[in-house]
Design an enzyme around this catalytic site. Sequence first.
Site, PDB file in Angstrom:
ATOM      1  N   CYS A  29      13.496   0.010  11.922  1.00 44.82           N
ATOM      2  CA  CYS A  29      12.748   1.248  12.968  1.00 44.82           C
ATOM      3  C   CYS A  29      11.391   1.992  12.392  1.00 44.82           C
ATOM      4  O   CYS A  29      12.100   2.417  12.065  1.00 44.82           O
ATOM      5  CB  CYS A  29      14.343   1.871  13.412  1.00 44.82           C
ATOM      6  SG  CYS A  29      13.751   3.517  14.972  1.00 44.82           S
ATOM      7  N   CYS A  51       0.880  -0.842  -0.278  1.00 43.93           N
ATOM      8  CA  CYS A  51       0.469   0.124  -0.334  1.00 43.93           C
ATOM      9  C   CYS A  51       0.452   1.362   0.044  1.00 43.93           C
ATOM     10  O   CYS A  51      -0.031   2.455  -0.103  1.00 43.93           O
ATOM     11  CB  CYS A  51      -1.086  -0.289   1.079  1.00 43.93           C
ATOM     12  SG  CYS A  51      -0.184   0.445   3.046  1.00 43.93           S
TER      13      CYS A  51
END
Length: 134
Positions: free
Chosen positions: A119, A99
């Site tokens: 991260c 997406c």
Amino acid sequence: MKKIDRTDAEWRAKLTPEQYRILRQGGTEPPWSGDLLDAKDDGQFLCAACGEPLFSSDRKYDSGSGWPSFTAPVDGEVVSEKSDETHGMTRTEVRCARCEGHLGHVFPDGPGPEGLRYCINSASLAFRKTSDED
Ligand code: FE
């Protein structure tokens, strides 16, 4: 991978304001604030926008950074990476390949065999415990 393409208005309607700011506008949650930072159960971390499984608890570790950290995604196809020169730094941005939602950044200082630290914002992820699947 089959891509998902929604309009900006559709994403706004689907996501919380914080998720929208991070996933669709490339924002970052404050360190130590995310609800998945200390998640330790076995399971999968899905894209909060489209539901694609992105990371597994097997590869989650405590990096001390204040954000959920992983040594690798579930496979190389589920994320896309691109250079990010914003904020006076050169970093590598990580997005959901399905997406295009912004997830976070990857840094070359991880403890795994790949030497990478993904991260990732908690707000970009939804957790599904292994026991919930069956
Ligand atoms: Fe996604």
